[in-house]
Design a protein around this motif. Structure first.
Motif, mmCIF file in Angstrom:
data_model
loop_
_atom_site.group_PDB
_atom_site.id
_atom_site.type_symbol
_atom_site.label_atom_id
_atom_site.label_comp_id
_atom_site.label_asym_id
_atom_site.label_seq_id
_atom_site.Cartn_x
_atom_site.Cartn_y
_atom_site.Cartn_z
ATOM 1 N N GLY A 175 0.801 -1.214 0.000
ATOM 2 C CA GLY A 175 0.000 0.000 0.000
ATOM 3 C C GLY A 175 0.831 1.259 0.000
ATOM 4 N N LEU A 176 2.011 1.179 0.613
ATOM 5 C CA LEU A 176 2.882 2.352 0.704
ATOM 6 C C LEU A 176 3.805 2.507 -0.501
ATOM 7 C CD1 LEU A 176 3.851 2.166 4.477
ATOM 8 C CD2 LEU A 176 2.235 3.756 3.416
ATOM 9 N N ILE A 177 4.168 1.401 -1.141
ATOM 10 C CA ILE A 177 5.181 1.497 -2.200
ATOM 11 C C ILE A 177 4.643 1.219 -3.596
ATOM 12 C CG2 ILE A 177 6.975 0.818 -0.558
ATOM 13 C CD1 ILE A 177 7.014 -1.938 -1.960
ATOM 14 N N ALA A 178 3.387 0.806 -3.708
ATOM 15 C CA ALA A 178 2.861 0.383 -5.013
ATOM 16 C C ALA A 178 3.031 1.448 -6.085
ATOM 17 C CB ALA A 178 1.383 -0.006 -4.888
ATOM 18 N N THR A 179 2.662 2.695 -5.765
ATOM 19 C CA THR A 179 2.718 3.756 -6.783
ATOM 20 C C THR A 179 4.140 4.240 -7.039
ATOM 21 O OG1 THR A 179 2.242 5.414 -5.073
ATOM 22 C CG2 THR A 179 0.366 4.539 -6.317
ATOM 23 N N ARG A 180 5.083 3.794 -6.211
ATOM 24 C CA ARG A 180 6.481 4.182 -6.429
ATOM 25 C C ARG A 180 7.208 3.195 -7.334
ATOM 26 N NH1 ARG A 180 8.683 6.690 -0.684
ATOM 27 N NH2 ARG A 180 6.852 7.995 -0.267
ATOM 28 N N VAL A 181 6.713 1.956 -7.351
ATOM 29 C CA VAL A 181 7.389 0.945 -8.167
ATOM 30 C C VAL A 181 6.630 0.631 -9.447
ATOM 31 C CG1 VAL A 181 8.478 -0.088 -6.144
ATOM 32 C CG2 VAL A 181 6.268 -0.950 -6.914
ATOM 33 N N ARG A 182 5.354 1.050 -9.507
ATOM 34 C CA ARG A 182 4.559 0.838 -10.713
ATOM 35 C C ARG A 182 3.746 2.094 -11.011
ATOM 36 N NH1 ARG A 182 3.888 -4.383 -12.588
ATOM 37 N NH2 ARG A 182 2.051 -3.672 -13.732
ATOM 38 N N LYS A 183 3.227 2.171 -12.228
ATOM 39 C CA LYS A 183 2.371 3.280 -12.607
ATOM 40 C C LYS A 183 1.038 2.732 -13.115
ATOM 41 C CE LYS A 183 6.206 6.318 -13.949
ATOM 42 N NZ LYS A 183 6.819 7.129 -15.037
ATOM 43 N N GLY A 184 0.041 3.623 -13.109
ATOM 44 C CA GLY A 184 -1.236 3.246 -13.697
ATOM 45 C C GLY A 184 -2.263 2.787 -12.685
ATOM 46 N N ASP A 185 -3.387 2.325 -13.195
ATOM 47 C CA ASP A 185 -4.526 1.955 -12.363
ATOM 48 C C ASP A 185 -4.216 0.791 -11.431
ATOM 49 O OD1 ASP A 185 -5.985 3.942 -13.555
ATOM 50 O OD2 ASP A 185 -6.997 2.616 -14.991
ATOM 51 N N LEU A 186 -3.416 -0.174 -11.907
ATOM 52 C CA LEU A 186 -3.098 -1.323 -11.063
ATOM 53 C C LEU A 186 -2.373 -0.889 -9.798
ATOM 54 C CD1 LEU A 186 -3.014 -4.319 -10.503
ATOM 55 C CD2 LEU A 186 -0.898 -4.459 -11.878
ATOM 56 N N ALA A 187 -1.425 0.020 -9.930
ATOM 57 C CA ALA A 187 -0.692 0.505 -8.763
ATOM 58 C C ALA A 187 -1.634 1.202 -7.787
ATOM 59 C CB ALA A 187 0.418 1.459 -9.198
ATOM 60 N N ASP A 188 -2.554 2.004 -8.314
ATOM 61 C CA ASP A 188 -3.512 2.699 -7.448
ATOM 62 C C ASP A 188 -4.411 1.701 -6.721
ATOM 63 O OD1 ASP A 188 -2.559 5.198 -7.985
ATOM 64 O OD2 ASP A 188 -4.088 5.699 -9.472
ATOM 65 N N ARG A 189 -4.835 0.659 -7.430
ATOM 66 C CA ARG A 189 -5.699 -0.341 -6.790
ATOM 67 C C ARG A 189 -4.955 -1.094 -5.692
ATOM 68 N NH1 ARG A 189 -7.119 -1.575 -12.371
ATOM 69 N NH2 ARG A 189 -9.090 -0.529 -12.908
ATOM 70 N N LEU A 190 -3.700 -1.443 -5.949
ATOM 71 C CA LEU A 190 -2.888 -2.102 -4.926
ATOM 72 C C LEU A 190 -2.708 -1.195 -3.713
ATOM 73 C CD1 LEU A 190 -0.099 -3.842 -7.042
ATOM 74 C CD2 LEU A 190 -1.835 -4.980 -5.625
ATOM 75 N N ALA A 191 -2.482 0.084 -3.984
ATOM 76 C CA ALA A 191 -2.330 1.040 -2.893
ATOM 77 C C ALA A 191 -3.612 1.131 -2.064
ATOM 78 C CB ALA A 191 -1.957 2.413 -3.443
ATOM 79 N N TRP A 192 -4.748 1.214 -2.752
ATOM 80 C CA TRP A 192 -6.033 1.281 -2.052
ATOM 81 C C TRP A 192 -6.212 0.072 -1.136
ATOM 82 C CZ3 TRP A 192 -9.827 4.257 -0.590
ATOM 83 C CH2 TRP A 192 -10.117 5.433 -1.286
ATOM 84 N N VAL A 193 -6.015 -1.127 -1.681
ATOM 85 C CA VAL A 193 -6.216 -2.339 -0.890
ATOM 86 C C VAL A 193 -5.246 -2.387 0.286
ATOM 87 C CG1 VAL A 193 -6.099 -4.855 -0.919
ATOM 88 C CG2 VAL A 193 -7.162 -3.644 -2.826
ATOM 89 N N GLY A 194 -3.975 -2.110 0.012
ATOM 90 C CA GLY A 194 -2.968 -2.163 1.068
ATOM 91 C C GLY A 194 -3.227 -1.173 2.181
ATOM 92 N N LEU A 195 -3.655 0.037 1.821
ATOM 93 C CA LEU A 195 -3.893 1.061 2.840
ATOM 94 C C LEU A 195 -5.162 0.789 3.640
ATOM 95 C CD1 LEU A 195 -2.781 4.178 0.772
ATOM 96 C CD2 LEU A 195 -1.560 3.105 2.672
ATOM 97 N N LEU A 196 -6.182 0.242 2.987
ATOM 98 C CA LEU A 196 -7.381 -0.158 3.724
ATOM 99 C C LEU A 196 -7.056 -1.254 4.734
ATOM 100 C CD1 LEU A 196 -10.032 -0.158 0.847
ATOM 101 C CD2 LEU A 196 -10.105 1.264 2.911
#
Length: 378
Positions: A52-73
């Motif tokens: 949730g904390l690193i997804a958008t730093r290692v990937r780009k696009g909707d998938l990274a945002d979705r991983l971030a959402w799930v991880g942070l929730l």
């Protein structure tokens, strides 16, 4: 070194999840499919939280945002699970000492922990995602001229545009701020969690902020994690006045008001030329200034601001703790957690923040858009 740190973090998370599982699963009496699902959730949480904390730093696009959402929730839920499991163990210990512990209490409290954690997380989610409410604050100023009576500054702070806070969220904040028709607007840092390249489309609505005397911005610590110089340039491009140990003078019927700003308290660790200095921010001010206001991201700038002769400091950073029990730890680092406080001759207002950081969760510390009005001291 990085791999070692990652291994340490994952190991610690695994141990904490094991603690929760060992204390709750047997006491609830889960077996078969229920047992397997509980173990699977705890294992997945261990991996998803850091994602949730690193997804958008290692990937780009909707998938990274979705991983971030799930991880942070999941992070928000885990936090409540861990705290409540620990508190349950303290309660059971006290009941054991008092001779009041029994199997029914052990079972009921074990069932209650995940239910309560889930409830707090759901309520906290809706609290975090709604547009921040307006908090009205009156600050009494000694010998305030009549022409400055009622002067209003609307403050937003700690918005944290990033994987879960996007343009629509910012648009709603800007609309609410502009509807207040303030004399000035103060943006007191931690606007972003990410690069200008990635987040500029989502911070663009800040360019619509409108006030008679201008919109002013000071850096927070997260700007320095995200490329402070690029963000300073972007804020200027959007029309915000960036104050780096600087001030401006505004007038009402010949009476002068000073609005100054300093970089984040820790900015010098990233750029020595950005060392926070309230004395420098006020240097060269006219002698007859009626009110001196300082924008400083962290409340712990207050002692230096008081020594520099400011009347009011507007800060953020603390989020008011954001959700229990983290509010209990803020005083270990900051002199003030939230609200209006006094230090010598200085008033300090600490915003609970207009967005949130990390988990989309606020419980007991509602987000706010603050309208500060200057009034004569009685």
């Amino acid at each position: 070194m990085l791999k070692r740190r990652v291994a340490v973090v994952l190991s610690l998370l695994a141990l904490l999840h094991m603690y929760i599982g060992m204390r709750l699963i047997p006491a609830i009496g889960l077996a078969g499919v229920g047992y397997a699902l509980a173990v699977l959730f705890l294992a997945a949480s261990t991996v998803l939280m850091p994602m949730g904390l690193i997804a958008t730093r290692v990937r780009k696009g909707d998938l990274a945002d979705r991983l971030a959402w799930v991880g942070l929730l999941v992070m928000g839920l885990f936090s409540s699970l861990l705290v409540l499991t620990f508190l349950r163990d303290l309660l059971l210990l006290l009941l054991e000492v008092a001779g009041m512990a029994d199997a029914d209490v052990t079972h009921a409290t074990a069932v209650g922990v995940p239910l309560l954690a889930l409830g707090v997380t759901v309520v906290g989610f809706f609290n975090a995602r709604r547009t921040a409410r307006v908090v009205e604050v009156e600050v009494p100023i000694k010998d305030l001229p009549a022409s400055l009576d009622g002067y209003s500054i609307v403050q937003i702070s700690d918005v944290h545009v990033g994987p879960t806070i996007k343009r629509k969220y910012i648009d709603a904040i800007v609309n609410r701020v502009n509807a207040l028709e303030p004399d000035a607007i103060a943006v007191t840092g931690d606007v972003v969690d990410g690069s200008v390249h990635r987040l500029a489309p989502h911070t663009a609505p800040l360019g619509r902020l409108a006030a008679r005397d201008g919109t002013f911005f000071v850096t927070g610590n997260h700007e320095y994690y995200s490329g402070a110089h690029e963000w300073i340039a972007e804020m200027r491009r959007l029309g915000l006045t960036v104050l780096i140990n600087q001030h401006v003078i505004r007038e009402r019927d010949g009476q002068q008001l000073l609005i100054a700003g300093v970089p984040d308290y820790t900015a010098h660790l990233f750029d020595a030329s950005h060392k926070s200095d309230p004395q420098q921010a006020a240097a060269g001010a006219p002698d007859n200034v009626a009110v001196k206001i300082l924008l400083a991201h962290q409340p712990r700038t207050a002692p230096a601001a008081a020594d520099a002769g400011f009347d009011l400091q507007l800060s953020g950073h603390t989020h008011g703790g954001q959700f229990f029990p983290w509010n209990l730890f803020v005083p270990l680092q900051q002199p003030f957690v939230a609200g209006l406080n006094r230090l010598k001759n200085l008033w300090v207002y600490t915003s609970r923040g207009t967005g949130y950081w990390g988990p989309p969760k606020r419980f007991g510390a509602p987000s706010e858009i603050t309208r500060v009005r200057l009034v004569p001291a009685k």
